[in-house]
Design a protein around this motif. Structure first.
Motif, PDB file in Angstrom:
ATOM      1  N   GLN A  19      55.965 -32.341  10.218  1.00  0.00           N
ATOM      2  CA  GLN A  19      56.274 -32.148   8.807  1.00  0.00           C
ATOM      3  C   GLN A  19      55.206 -32.782   7.930  1.00  0.00           C
ATOM      4  OE1 GLN A  19      60.172 -33.699   8.041  1.00  0.00           O
ATOM      5  NE2 GLN A  19      61.229 -31.969   8.994  1.00  0.00           N
ATOM      6  N   PRO A  20      54.764 -32.095   6.867  1.00  0.00           N
ATOM      7  CA  PRO A  20      53.801 -32.704   5.947  1.00  0.00           C
ATOM      8  C   PRO A  20      54.459 -33.831   5.170  1.00  0.00           C
ATOM      9  CG  PRO A  20      54.597 -30.613   5.072  1.00  0.00           C
ATOM     10  CD  PRO A  20      55.153 -30.730   6.459  1.00  0.00           C
ATOM     11  N   PRO A  21      53.665 -34.710   4.562  1.00  0.00           N
ATOM     12  CA  PRO A  21      54.232 -35.873   3.864  1.00  0.00           C
ATOM     13  C   PRO A  21      55.309 -35.527   2.844  1.00  0.00           C
ATOM     14  CG  PRO A  21      51.863 -36.119   4.074  1.00  0.00           C
ATOM     15  CD  PRO A  21      52.189 -34.745   4.567  1.00  0.00           C
ATOM     16  N   HIS A  22      55.104 -34.465   2.066  1.00  0.00           N
ATOM     17  CA  HIS A  22      56.058 -34.156   0.992  1.00  0.00           C
ATOM     18  C   HIS A  22      57.382 -33.625   1.515  1.00  0.00           C
ATOM     19  CE1 HIS A  22      54.145 -30.215   1.670  1.00  0.00           C
ATOM     20  NE2 HIS A  22      55.240 -29.684   1.143  1.00  0.00           N
ATOM     21  N   ARG A  23      57.465 -33.333   2.820  1.00  0.00           N
ATOM     22  CA  ARG A  23      58.718 -32.853   3.402  1.00  0.00           C
ATOM     23  C   ARG A  23      59.501 -33.950   4.116  1.00  0.00           C
ATOM     24  NH1 ARG A  23      60.070 -27.889   1.329  1.00  0.00           N
ATOM     25  NH2 ARG A  23      58.303 -26.457   1.397  1.00  0.00           N
ATOM     26  N   ARG A  24      59.015 -35.153   4.096  1.00  0.00           N
ATOM     27  CA  ARG A  24      59.635 -36.221   4.886  1.00  0.00           C
ATOM     28  C   ARG A  24      60.676 -37.028   4.118  1.00  0.00           C
ATOM     29  NH1 ARG A  24      55.239 -38.524   9.299  1.00  0.00           N
ATOM     30  NH2 ARG A  24      54.386 -36.478   9.861  1.00  0.00           N
ATOM     31  N   ASP A  25      60.886 -36.749   2.869  1.00  0.00           N
ATOM     32  CA  ASP A  25      61.892 -37.429   2.052  1.00  0.00           C
ATOM     33  C   ASP A  25      61.635 -38.940   2.015  1.00  0.00           C
ATOM     34  OD1 ASP A  25      64.027 -37.696   0.371  1.00  0.00           O
ATOM     35  OD2 ASP A  25      65.563 -37.540   1.931  1.00  0.00           O
ATOM     36  N   LEU A  26      60.406 -39.289   1.613  1.00  0.00           N
ATOM     37  CA  LEU A  26      59.988 -40.681   1.565  1.00  0.00           C
ATOM     38  C   LEU A  26      59.595 -41.077   0.160  1.00  0.00           C
ATOM     39  CD1 LEU A  26      57.523 -40.614   4.610  1.00  0.00           C
ATOM     40  CD2 LEU A  26      59.886 -41.421   4.652  1.00  0.00           C
ATOM     41  N   GLY A  27      59.803 -42.339  -0.175  1.00  0.00           N
ATOM     42  CA  GLY A  27      59.199 -42.959  -1.344  1.00  0.00           C
ATOM     43  C   GLY A  27      58.172 -43.962  -0.853  1.00  0.00           C
ATOM     44  N   VAL A  28      57.002 -43.998  -1.481  1.00  0.00           N
ATOM     45  CA  VAL A  28      55.912 -44.851  -1.011  1.00  0.00           C
ATOM     46  C   VAL A  28      55.372 -45.682  -2.166  1.00  0.00           C
ATOM     47  CG1 VAL A  28      53.660 -44.942   0.113  1.00  0.00           C
ATOM     48  CG2 VAL A  28      55.301 -43.164   0.764  1.00  0.00           C
ATOM     49  N   VAL A  29      55.205 -46.987  -1.922  1.00  0.00           N
ATOM     50  CA  VAL A  29      54.580 -47.891  -2.896  1.00  0.00           C
ATOM     51  C   VAL A  29      53.438 -48.614  -2.182  1.00  0.00           C
ATOM     52  CG1 VAL A  29      54.891 -49.817  -4.496  1.00  0.00           C
ATOM     53  CG2 VAL A  29      56.776 -48.212  -4.094  1.00  0.00           C
ATOM     54  N   LEU A  30      52.237 -48.531  -2.763  1.00  0.00           N
ATOM     55  CA  LEU A  30      51.063 -49.137  -2.153  1.00  0.00           C
ATOM     56  C   LEU A  30      50.665 -50.413  -2.892  1.00  0.00           C
ATOM     57  CD1 LEU A  30      49.004 -45.848  -1.646  1.00  0.00           C
ATOM     58  CD2 LEU A  30      50.499 -46.992  -0.002  1.00  0.00           C
ATOM     59  N   GLN A  31      49.624 -51.073  -2.390  1.00  0.00           N
ATOM     60  CA  GLN A  31      49.152 -52.305  -3.028  1.00  0.00           C
ATOM     61  C   GLN A  31      48.729 -52.039  -4.458  1.00  0.00           C
ATOM     62  OE1 GLN A  31      46.325 -54.516  -0.709  1.00  0.00           O
ATOM     63  NE2 GLN A  31      45.620 -55.719  -2.452  1.00  0.00           N
ATOM     64  N   ARG A  32      48.060 -50.922  -4.696  1.00  0.00           N
ATOM     65  CA  ARG A  32      47.720 -50.503  -6.056  1.00  0.00           C
ATOM     66  C   ARG A  32      48.778 -49.504  -6.526  1.00  0.00           C
ATOM     67  NH1 ARG A  32      42.127 -47.926  -6.011  1.00  0.00           N
ATOM     68  NH2 ARG A  32      42.561 -47.830  -8.247  1.00  0.00           N
ATOM     69  N   PRO A  33      49.275 -49.645  -7.749  1.00  0.00           N
ATOM     70  CA  PRO A  33      50.371 -48.782  -8.212  1.00  0.00           C
ATOM     71  C   PRO A  33      50.021 -47.292  -8.260  1.00  0.00           C
ATOM     72  CG  PRO A  33      50.140 -50.695  -9.636  1.00  0.00           C
ATOM     73  CD  PRO A  33      48.947 -50.698  -8.734  1.00  0.00           C
ATOM     74  N   LEU A  34      48.751 -46.958  -8.555  1.00  0.00           N
ATOM     75  CA  LEU A  34      48.298 -45.568  -8.621  1.00  0.00           C
ATOM     76  C   LEU A  34      49.165 -44.723  -9.563  1.00  0.00           C
ATOM     77  CD1 LEU A  34      47.426 -44.908  -4.847  1.00  0.00           C
ATOM     78  CD2 LEU A  34      45.915 -45.631  -6.704  1.00  0.00           C
ATOM     79  N   LEU A  35      49.441 -45.282 -10.737  1.00  0.00           N
ATOM     80  CA  LEU A  35      50.176 -44.526 -11.742  1.00  0.00           C
ATOM     81  C   LEU A  35      49.241 -43.534 -12.424  1.00  0.00           C
ATOM     82  CD1 LEU A  35      52.185 -47.468 -13.366  1.00  0.00           C
ATOM     83  CD2 LEU A  35      52.932 -45.907 -11.556  1.00  0.00           C
ATOM     84  N   PHE A  36      49.814 -42.503 -13.009  1.00  0.00           N
ATOM     85  CA  PHE A  36      49.020 -41.509 -13.737  1.00  0.00           C
ATOM     86  C   PHE A  36      48.703 -42.075 -15.118  1.00  0.00           C
ATOM     87  CE2 PHE A  36      51.744 -38.951 -10.857  1.00  0.00           C
ATOM     88  CZ  PHE A  36      50.735 -38.443 -10.047  1.00  0.00           C
ATOM     89  N   PRO A  37      47.424 -42.326 -15.423  1.00  0.00           N
ATOM     90  CA  PRO A  37      47.094 -43.004 -16.682  1.00  0.00           C
ATOM     91  C   PRO A  37      47.366 -42.164 -17.925  1.00  0.00           C
ATOM     92  CG  PRO A  37      45.099 -42.306 -15.547  1.00  0.00           C
ATOM     93  CD  PRO A  37      46.226 -42.082 -14.591  1.00  0.00           C
ATOM     94  N   HIS A  38      47.419 -40.810 -17.766  1.00  0.00           N
ATOM     95  CA  HIS A  38      47.637 -39.941 -18.926  1.00  0.00           C
ATOM     96  C   HIS A  38      49.115 -39.728 -19.234  1.00  0.00           C
ATOM     97  CE1 HIS A  38      47.918 -37.355 -15.402  1.00  0.00           C
ATOM     98  NE2 HIS A  38      48.547 -36.451 -16.135  1.00  0.00           N
ATOM     99  N   LEU A  39      49.994 -40.293 -18.375  1.00  0.00           N
ATOM    100  CA  LEU A  39      51.434 -40.127 -18.575  1.00  0.00           C
ATOM    101  C   LEU A  39      52.046 -41.441 -19.071  1.00  0.00           C
ATOM    102  CD1 LEU A  39      52.486 -38.162 -15.351  1.00  0.00           C
ATOM    103  CD2 LEU A  39      51.852 -37.232 -17.598  1.00  0.00           C
ATOM    104  N   THR A  40      53.160 -41.314 -19.769  1.00  0.00           N
ATOM    105  CA  THR A  40      53.901 -42.505 -20.181  1.00  0.00           C
ATOM    106  C   THR A  40      54.653 -43.081 -18.983  1.00  0.00           C
ATOM    107  OG1 THR A  40      55.924 -41.310 -20.712  1.00  0.00           O
ATOM    108  CG2 THR A  40      54.252 -41.495 -22.471  1.00  0.00           C
ATOM    109  N   VAL A  41      55.227 -44.262 -19.190  1.00  0.00           N
ATOM    110  CA  VAL A  41      56.028 -44.888 -18.138  1.00  0.00           C
ATOM    111  C   VAL A  41      57.161 -43.963 -17.712  1.00  0.00           C
ATOM    112  CG1 VAL A  41      57.674 -46.758 -17.698  1.00  0.00           C
ATOM    113  CG2 VAL A  41      55.449 -47.265 -18.740  1.00  0.00           C
ATOM    114  N   ALA A  42      57.880 -43.421 -18.669  1.00  0.00           N
ATOM    115  CA  ALA A  42      59.000 -42.525 -18.354  1.00  0.00           C
ATOM    116  C   ALA A  42      58.520 -41.289 -17.614  1.00  0.00           C
ATOM    117  CB  ALA A  42      59.731 -42.137 -19.632  1.00  0.00           C
ATOM    118  N   GLU A  43      57.383 -40.753 -18.012  1.00  0.00           N
ATOM    119  CA  GLU A  43      56.849 -39.544 -17.368  1.00  0.00           C
ATOM    120  C   GLU A  43      56.388 -39.842 -15.944  1.00  0.00           C
ATOM    121  OE1 GLU A  43      55.240 -37.249 -21.401  1.00  0.00           O
ATOM    122  OE2 GLU A  43      53.926 -38.632 -20.304  1.00  0.00           O
TER     123      GLU A  43
END
Length: 356
Positions: A73-97
């Motif tokens: 199964q590819p990663p997006h089909r494994r029903d996982l949440g992942v948090v890494l050492q760096r947050p890797l948030l989308f800088p163009h989106l708000t916190v809520a987004e």
């Protein structure tokens, strides 16, 4: 719905590597529990998490979630949440987004998204930051958002790869408390990778010690510290300062300190281990009391590091800062039977108790 994790004899060797990174890793993480993968740098922790996440394909073995193999199964089909050492948030989106991103990719109803985002913003104590860009947040706030984003779609498993290592000690403590609270609320099966033993015992119900690419021991934190499975585990956990050679038989351990009472079933030759903080000063009415001479005392502020000699062996202990001990003092030490463990000797290395 939360899921268990089964790692079935995982092997992995990187191309052109001189040795395997993972060797016959077998581990069962029950659904709804928190397990820490604890090990030094280079032990294979991040590789293990990458295999579970589907970012690396193992050279052998299997990964099963909820009883089913997910290797194909590819990663997006494994029903996982992942948090890494760096947050890797989308800088163009708000916190809520950012929090809503995974739900929107699943085309979740907008009203459901709004309710879930509001719920998680409250859970991570950031409701006032909903409309801010991630670049306006501190490091700790960014990791709070990353946690919320990982949990938004209610994954079956949450994977965390040293997510708090870049934060200062106070923030790390706050984030560990937050993770425990989120687990209480969400109940998500959690696998947490760290090299910090205090962090592992803070966040996890069970700890799997990964040494040289294999699971050296998997147990509740208290058992790891009191009953290490090997001298290597004890060394990594800081519990091999007192390693006394001798022989166990019939509930006793015969060694230079005498015939000590044991609370374990070990039989035969080995090394007796007792953590420095488990040795008690000036106990007379108990078994396992030994005379000792204090040779060195170092005041650490919160405690004293003490060295003592008995029967030609050096013992290391810690005690409260108000304990009246000075070099040259004669005293009595108590070695509680419940705090003693015996492991096989590693003959190629000198026991710590014989090092001066």
């Amino acid at each position: 719905m939360t899921s268990d994790i089964i790692l079935d004899n995982l092997d992995h060797t990187y191309p052109e590597a001189a040795a395997p990174t993972l060797r016959q890793v077998a581990l069962h993480v029950p659904a709804g529990t928190r397990t820490a993968i604890l090990g030094p740098s280079g032990s294979g922790k991040s590789t293990l998490l990458s295999i579970i996440a589907g970012l690396t394909t193992p050279t052998g073995g299997d990964v099963r979630l909820a009883g089913r193999s997910v290797l194909r199964q590819p990663p997006h089909r494994r029903d996982l949440g992942v948090v890494l050492q760096r947050p890797l948030l989308f800088p163009h989106l708000t916190v809520a987004e950012n929090i809503a991103f995974g739900l929107r990719m699943r085309r979740t109803d907008r009203a459901v998204v709004r309710r879930r985002v509001a719920e998680l913003l409250d859970a991570v104590a950031l409701p006032a930051y909903a409309d801010r860009r991630s670049t306006e947040l501190s490091g700790g706030q960014q990791q709070r958002v990353a946690l919320a984003r990982a949990l938004a779609a209610r994954p079956a498993v949450l994977l965390l790869d040293e997510p708090f290592s870049a934060l200062d000690p106070q923030l790390r403590g706050d984030m560990r408390a937050l993770l425990a609270e989120l687990h209480r609320r969400e109940g998500t099966t959690t696998l947490f990778v760290t090299h910090d033993r205090d962090e592992a015992t803070d966040v996890a119900d069970h700890v799997a010690v990964l040494l040289d690419g294999h699971v050296a021991q998997h147990a509740p934190p208290a058992q790891l510290f009191r009953r290490p499975a090997s001298l290597a585990v004890a060394r990594f956990l800081g519990g091999a300062a007192n390693a006394i050679p001798g022989t166990a038989r019939a509930g006793r351990f015969d060694c230079p300190l005498g015939s000590l009472h044991l609370d374990t079933n070990h039989q035969g030759p080995g090394l007796l281990l007792i953590r420095p903080e488990a040795i008690v000063v000036a106990e007379h009415d108990a078994v396992n009391v030994i005379p000792a001479a204090i040779t060195a005392v170092t005041d650490r502020g919160t405690h004293l590091d003490v060295r003592a000699t008995s029967a030609g062996l050096t013992l290391h202990l810690t005690t409260g800062p108000a304990t009246p001990l000075r070099p040259g003092d004669e005293t009595i030490l108590w070695l509680p039977p419940t705090q003693l463990s015996v492991v096989a000797a590693q003959h190629q290395q000198r026991p710590a108790s014989q090092q001066r």
